[in-house]
Write an enzyme that holds these catalytic residues in place. Structure first.
Site, PDB file in Angstrom:
ATOM      1  N   LYS A 149      11.190  34.777  75.105  1.00 36.97           N
ATOM      2  CA  LYS A 149      10.520  35.718  73.603  1.00 36.97           C
ATOM      3  C   LYS A 149      10.783  37.094  74.003  1.00 36.97           C
ATOM      4  CE  LYS A 149       7.418  32.271  75.946  1.00 36.97           C
ATOM      5  NZ  LYS A 149       7.807  31.536  75.269  1.00 36.97           N
ATOM      6  N   LYS A 165       1.027  34.077  80.982  1.00 34.80           N
ATOM      7  CA  LYS A 165       1.696  34.481  82.272  1.00 34.80           C
ATOM      8  C   LYS A 165       1.136  35.218  83.459  1.00 34.80           C
ATOM      9  CE  LYS A 165       3.983  30.868  79.928  1.00 34.80           C
ATOM     10  NZ  LYS A 165       3.750  31.264  78.043  1.00 34.80           N
ATOM     11  N   HIS A 195      13.858  29.586  76.702  1.00 32.48           N
ATOM     12  CA  HIS A 195      12.760  29.686  76.421  1.00 32.48           C
ATOM     13  C   HIS A 195      12.370  31.677  76.281  1.00 32.48           C
ATOM     14  CE1 HIS A 195       8.794  29.401  77.953  1.00 32.48           C
ATOM     15  NE2 HIS A 195       8.217  28.437  76.955  1.00 32.48           N
ATOM     16  N   ASP A 210      16.416  48.501  66.967  1.00 39.28           N
ATOM     17  CA  ASP A 210      16.621  49.730  67.577  1.00 39.28           C
ATOM     18  C   ASP A 210      16.948  50.021  68.953  1.00 39.28           C
ATOM     19  OD1 ASP A 210      16.996  49.647  64.714  1.00 39.28           O
ATOM     20  OD2 ASP A 210      15.698  51.139  64.722  1.00 39.28           O
ATOM     21  N   HIS A 239      -1.641  31.268  76.970  1.00 37.50           N
ATOM     22  CA  HIS A 239      -0.715  30.494  77.122  1.00 37.50           C
ATOM     23  C   HIS A 239      -0.337  31.716  77.930  1.00 37.50           C
ATOM     24  CE1 HIS A 239       3.208  30.445  75.175  1.00 37.50           C
ATOM     25  NE2 HIS A 239       3.026  29.414  75.949  1.00 37.50           N
ATOM     26  N   ASP A 296      -1.586  43.272  94.758  1.00 38.27           N
ATOM     27  CA  ASP A 296      -2.914  44.409  95.139  1.00 38.27           C
ATOM     28  C   ASP A 296      -2.892  45.289  94.050  1.00 38.27           C
ATOM     29  OD1 ASP A 296      -2.777  43.385  97.769  1.00 38.27           O
ATOM     30  OD2 ASP A 296      -0.951  44.576  98.549  1.00 38.27           O
TER      31      ASP A 296
END
Length: 493
Positions: A413, A237, A411, A418, A235, A242
């Site tokens: 996450k 990404k 979508h 604090d 899952h 470089d």
């Protein structure tokens, strides 16, 4: 299953023998699956749920387990992908762990942050770095503009790893850019998840390969309907360019992530662009995955160039999955929640937390901490949406404020605690992300970055409607039945 077979008749001894053999084989498989579940699953509620399904609905249970059941064989296979290239990060984590209490770190006056950092040094072998510049990329257009711009400037290598790559406008813009850079001599490696990118055409993949780009799928699944490899998906990404610039967050590659979707008018998401030493960690995670899918040990100083960044932003990058000794991101979320003294703000598309996280959120709210959670108002996945809905009432009763996002699909996450720490990455607040999928999250201790994420969160609250406990209690019987179904299915993940 026996009843199903008994309704059939066979006129020849050969067919009758085949039928009896299939029936016996099916029964043996059911018994074997039951034994495997009993021995390998250390979650009693999940074990009981699987065993009940197998006993009461053997045919359904058999195919559900084939699709979604956990596999010790797969865990062994997953762990085999960890190669020696990660040694440098592990050694750095060990050194930092022994020196952490003596190092002067920004935003670490509160010992809670040092304890969280120590946890990630130990369970995820995730060294921290301070020479970083972190840019929060709000939504798809921002992410793709920065990503494509960075790709155009690449001179040595481009590494991409995505759960979903689509053969659409954005996907083809990426493809054309990569081919152009490959023709300039830039070395390009691409990993895509075999299930998440199931719709990616062979024509698309071959066009990349013809340009000299190396492309591999993660945990290839030739027959998804019949394969246990459908579980344990990558899952992540990740993009590394470089060895100097990295991208990580919630956005895959596809038109829907810029709002061009028949289902969702707008797609709300969050990604990060990181320049600095934290890119080394993203590089290591990618190369470990590449070593596994390609069978190539890729390493060397060219992938870890000297980085000079003027800004100071404290970051740790943690990866988790079936190849991890610990449930690294789950433990980090738990520690963040337990450390909170003022507020816990969460954005997640799926609210199906593991029991300890659920208890932590309720306990925090009951103790007077400001706990706010933003979730979507419409589903992108049927069962997980209703599993999320099944948790709302008990959280509301504890004093958690839950908001449903109305301006399309959210979508992102994100967890903010604090003014101490925030995390952005690929892990959802659900059992699959915490225990099954390969995930990666950035944990950031920079007050400026935290404040920037808070601004987005407050804006998202303005685009949302808060659930009211008394109103929610009077929801219809249809919704309660769907929630019960979602609750029943969620332990099977």
């Amino acid at each position: 299953m026996a009843g199903l077979f008994n309704d059939l008749s066979f006129d020849t001894p050969l067919l009758s023998n085949i039928y009896e053999g299939l029936k016996l084989l099916f029964r043996v498989n059911i018994i074997w699956i039951g034994l495997v579940i009993f021995l390998e699953n250390n979650n009693p509620s999940r074990t009981l749920a699987w065993l009940l399904v197998l006993v009461l609905l053997p045919v359904v249970g058999f195919f559900l387990y084939v699709l979604f059941g956990r596999s010790y064989r797969k865990q062994k296979k997953a762990k085999a992908k960890i190669l020696s290239d990660s040694d440098r990060m592990e050694k750095a984590a060990e050194i930092q762990s022994s020196l952490l209490e003596y190092i002067d770190l920004p935003n670490s006056e509160n010992p809670a942050n040092r304890r969280l950092m120590q946890l990630l040094l130990k369970n995820a072998k995730a060294p921290f770095s301070m020479s970083n510049e972190v840019t929060v990329l709000t939504n798809g257009l921002s992410k793709f503009n920065r990503l494509f711009g960075a790709i155009k400037r690449a001179t040595d290598h481009i590494h991409l790893e995505y759960f979903i790559i689509k053969d659409d406008h954005i996907g083809n813009e990426l493809r054309e850019l990569l081919i152009e850079k490959a023709n300039e001599g830039v070395k390009i490696r691409v990993i895509f998840d075999d299930v998440g990118s199931m719709g990616l055409s062979r024509k698309y993949i071959n066009s990349l390969k013809r340009a000299g780009i190396e492309v591999h799928s993660f945990f290839k699944v030739p027959l998804p309907i019949l394969s246990r490899d459908l579980n344990y998906r990558n899952h992540r990404k990740i993009v590394v360019i470089d060895g100097l610039i990295g991208f990580v967050g919630g956005l895959n590659i596809g038109d829907e992530y810029i709002g061009n979707s028949d289902k969702f008018a707008f797609w709300r998401d969050t990604h990060l662009e990181i320049k600095g030493e934290a890119v080394y960690a993203l590089q290591t995670i990618f190369l470990n995955d590449w070593n596994y899918v390609a069978g190539q040990v890729v390493q060397g100083v060219t992938y870890y160039p000297e980085i000079k960044v003027a800004k100071t932003s404290l970051v740790q990058i943690a990866a988790s999955g079936p190849d991890s000794e610990w449930k690294c991101i789950l433990q980090a979320f738990y520690k963040m929640i337990s450390n909170a003294v003022d507020k816990i703000w969460v954005t997640t598309p799926y609210l199906v937390p593991e029991e300890s996280i659920l208890m932590g959120l309720k306990t925090a709210a009951l103790s007077g901490i400001d706990v706010k959670i933003i979730i979507p108002s419409q589903p992108d996945h049927f069962f997980v949406y209703w599993a999320s809905q099944a948790n709302i009432q008990q959280l509301l009763e504890a004093g958690v404020k839950i908001y449903r996002y109305k301006n399309g699909f959210i979508h992102s996450k994100i967890m903010i605690v604090d003014k101490l720490v925030a995390t952005v990455g690929t892990a959802n607040l659900d059992i699959r992300s915490m225990e099954i999928n390969f995930e990666v999250n950035a944990f950031m201790y920079d007050v400026d970055v935290i404040s920037r994420l808070e601004e987005d969160f407050i804006h998202d609250i303005d685009e949302s409607i808060m659930y009211e406990l008394e109103t929610f209690k009077h929801r219809g019987i249809h919704r309660k039945l769907m929630e019960a179904l979602g609750r029943l299915v969620s332990p099977l993940q």
